[in-house]
Design a protein around this motif. Structure first.
Motif, PDB file in Angstrom:
ATOM      1  N   ILE A   1      19.693  24.231  15.375  1.00  0.00           N
ATOM      2  CA  ILE A   1      20.083  24.508  13.987  1.00  0.00           C
ATOM      3  C   ILE A   1      21.468  25.147  13.930  1.00  0.00           C
ATOM      4  O   ILE A   1      22.058  25.227  12.862  1.00  0.00           O
ATOM      5  N   TYR A   2      21.979  25.591  15.090  1.00  0.00           N
ATOM      6  CA  TYR A   2      23.285  26.251  15.147  1.00  0.00           C
ATOM      7  C   TYR A   2      24.410  25.300  15.571  1.00  0.00           C
ATOM      8  O   TYR A   2      25.565  25.701  15.638  1.00  0.00           O
ATOM      9  N   SER A   3      24.102  24.069  15.839  1.00  0.00           N
ATOM     10  CA  SER A   3      25.081  23.129  16.397  1.00  0.00           C
ATOM     11  C   SER A   3      26.285  22.871  15.505  1.00  0.00           C
ATOM     12  O   SER A   3      27.366  22.576  15.993  1.00  0.00           O
ATOM     13  N   ASP A   4      26.121  22.969  14.185  1.00  0.00           N
ATOM     14  CA  ASP A   4      27.220  22.649  13.281  1.00  0.00           C
ATOM     15  C   ASP A   4      28.158  23.825  13.014  1.00  0.00           C
ATOM     16  O   ASP A   4      29.159  23.660  12.318  1.00  0.00           O
ATOM     17  N   LEU A   5      27.856  24.993  13.547  1.00  0.00           N
ATOM     18  CA  LEU A   5      28.712  26.154  13.314  1.00  0.00           C
ATOM     19  C   LEU A   5      30.044  25.977  14.026  1.00  0.00           C
ATOM     20  O   LEU A   5      30.093  25.590  15.187  1.00  0.00           O
ATOM     21  N   LYS A   6      31.129  26.281  13.316  1.00  0.00           N
ATOM     22  CA  LYS A   6      32.476  26.092  13.863  1.00  0.00           C
ATOM     23  C   LYS A   6      33.173  27.405  14.194  1.00  0.00           C
ATOM     24  O   LYS A   6      34.090  27.437  15.002  1.00  0.00           O
ATOM     25  N   GLN A   7      32.770  28.506  13.542  1.00  0.00           N
ATOM     26  CA  GLN A   7      33.518  29.747  13.656  1.00  0.00           C
ATOM     27  C   GLN A   7      32.908  30.738  14.644  1.00  0.00           C
ATOM     28  O   GLN A   7      33.631  31.481  15.294  1.00  0.00           O
ATOM     29  N   LEU A   8      31.596  30.738  14.753  1.00  0.00           N
ATOM     30  CA  LEU A   8      30.912  31.692  15.609  1.00  0.00           C
ATOM     31  C   LEU A   8      31.162  31.369  17.075  1.00  0.00           C
ATOM     32  O   LEU A   8      31.069  30.219  17.485  1.00  0.00           O
ATOM     33  N   GLY A   9      31.510  32.381  17.855  1.00  0.00           N
ATOM     34  CA  GLY A   9      31.709  32.191  19.285  1.00  0.00           C
ATOM     35  C   GLY A   9      33.095  31.752  19.674  1.00  0.00           C
ATOM     36  O   GLY A   9      33.360  31.492  20.844  1.00  0.00           O
ATOM     37  N   GLY A  10      34.001  31.666  18.719  1.00  0.00           N
ATOM     38  CA  GLY A  10      35.357  31.262  19.034  1.00  0.00           C
ATOM     39  C   GLY A  10      36.374  32.079  18.275  1.00  0.00           C
ATOM     40  O   GLY A  10      36.033  32.852  17.381  1.00  0.00           O
TER      41      GLY A  10
ATOM     42  N   GLU B   1      35.846  29.211   4.710  1.00  0.00           N
ATOM     43  CA  GLU B   1      34.751  28.266   4.893  1.00  0.00           C
ATOM     44  C   GLU B   1      33.473  29.020   5.212  1.00  0.00           C
ATOM     45  O   GLU B   1      33.313  29.562   6.315  1.00  0.00           O
ATOM     46  N   LEU B   2      32.573  29.093   4.245  1.00  0.00           N
ATOM     47  CA  LEU B   2      31.263  29.663   4.503  1.00  0.00           C
ATOM     48  C   LEU B   2      30.455  28.667   5.326  1.00  0.00           C
ATOM     49  O   LEU B   2      30.574  27.455   5.143  1.00  0.00           O
ATOM     50  N   GLU B   3      29.650  29.194   6.232  1.00  0.00           N
ATOM     51  CA  GLU B   3      28.772  28.340   7.027  1.00  0.00           C
ATOM     52  C   GLU B   3      27.336  28.815   6.846  1.00  0.00           C
ATOM     53  O   GLU B   3      27.092  29.987   6.549  1.00  0.00           O
ATOM     54  N   ARG B   4      26.400  27.898   7.043  1.00  0.00           N
ATOM     55  CA  ARG B   4      24.991  28.231   6.876  1.00  0.00           C
ATOM     56  C   ARG B   4      24.184  27.545   7.963  1.00  0.00           C
ATOM     57  O   ARG B   4      24.626  26.555   8.567  1.00  0.00           O
ATOM     58  N   VAL B   5      23.000  28.096   8.188  1.00  0.00           N
ATOM     59  CA  VAL B   5      22.053  27.496   9.130  1.00  0.00           C
ATOM     60  C   VAL B   5      20.707  27.394   8.432  1.00  0.00           C
ATOM     61  O   VAL B   5      20.425  28.133   7.479  1.00  0.00           O
ATOM     62  N   GLN B   6      19.883  26.486   8.923  1.00  0.00           N
ATOM     63  CA  GLN B   6      18.534  26.353   8.376  1.00  0.00           C
ATOM     64  C   GLN B   6      17.765  27.645   8.617  1.00  0.00           C
ATOM     65  O   GLN B   6      17.906  28.274   9.672  1.00  0.00           O
ATOM     66  N   ASN B   7      16.975  28.017   7.653  1.00  0.00           N
ATOM     67  CA  ASN B   7      16.161  29.225   7.742  1.00  0.00           C
ATOM     68  C   ASN B   7      14.881  28.907   8.506  1.00  0.00           C
ATOM     69  O   ASN B   7      14.013  28.201   7.984  1.00  0.00           O
ATOM     70  N   PRO B   8      14.718  29.410   9.726  1.00  0.00           N
ATOM     71  CA  PRO B   8      13.506  29.101  10.479  1.00  0.00           C
ATOM     72  C   PRO B   8      12.259  29.785   9.924  1.00  0.00           C
ATOM     73  O   PRO B   8      11.151  29.452  10.326  1.00  0.00           O
ATOM     74  N   GLN B   9      12.416  30.706   8.982  1.00  0.00           N
ATOM     75  CA  GLN B   9      11.296  31.397   8.344  1.00  0.00           C
ATOM     76  C   GLN B   9      11.225  31.045   6.852  1.00  0.00           C
ATOM     77  O   GLN B   9      10.834  31.872   6.023  1.00  0.00           O
TER      78      GLN B   9
END
Length: 154
Positions: free
Chosen positions: A5-14, A26-34
């Protein structure tokens, strides 16, 4: 990173550059696993900064953002960069606070969202701005935002 679910993130970790203004952020979002559980998420930005559109002087606020997520969670680094993009942005307190709330609500489609903008005084008058998407959900514990009325904030 594997396909998650984190594969599309561009900013985190770089390495990232602070956007020049909120429109470029650019706001980014991930699917809510809960997503099947109603719960509150709180972000606190005690050192938010923007500029007075008339004087160019800095304005400072303590922002508190609460939201009950639906299918999406905001990625926190992208939120930090979005909020930081206001540093050189000229807008009145009301516009900054409501714009942040509306953009997050439109982007995330949460079950509920509120923002409290507790602005430090300039000219002797503190301005506090509050916005929310609708009534507070009954089934979720949402604590008070914890910022007292102005008596010398800090």
């Amino acid at each position: 990173m594997s396909d998650t679910i984190y594969s599309d993130l561009k900013q985190l970790g770089g390495a990232t550059v602070l956007p020049a203004n909120p429109d470029e952020a650019e706001l980014e979002r991930v699917q809510n696993p809960q997503a099947d559980t109603a719960y509150n998420v709180r972000f606190t930005a005690p050192e938010f900064t923007s500029l007075c559109p008339m004087t160019g002087q800095p304005d400072f606020a303590h922002l508190v953002i609460d939201y009950v997520p639906g299918e999406w969670l905001v990625e926190s680094k992208s939120l930090k960069l979005f909020l930081g993009a206001f540093r050189n942005h000229g807008a009145f307190h009301e516009d900054c606070t409501v714009s942040i709330g509306r953009r997050l609500a439109e982007f995330l489609a949460p079950q509920w969202l509120r923002i409290g903008g507790y602005w430090y005084p300039r000219g002797g008058i503190p301005i506090d701005v509050f916005w929310q998407t609708g009534p507070m959900p009954d089934s979720v514990w949402i604590p008070d935002q914890g910022v007292p009325p102005y008596r010398g904030r800090g």
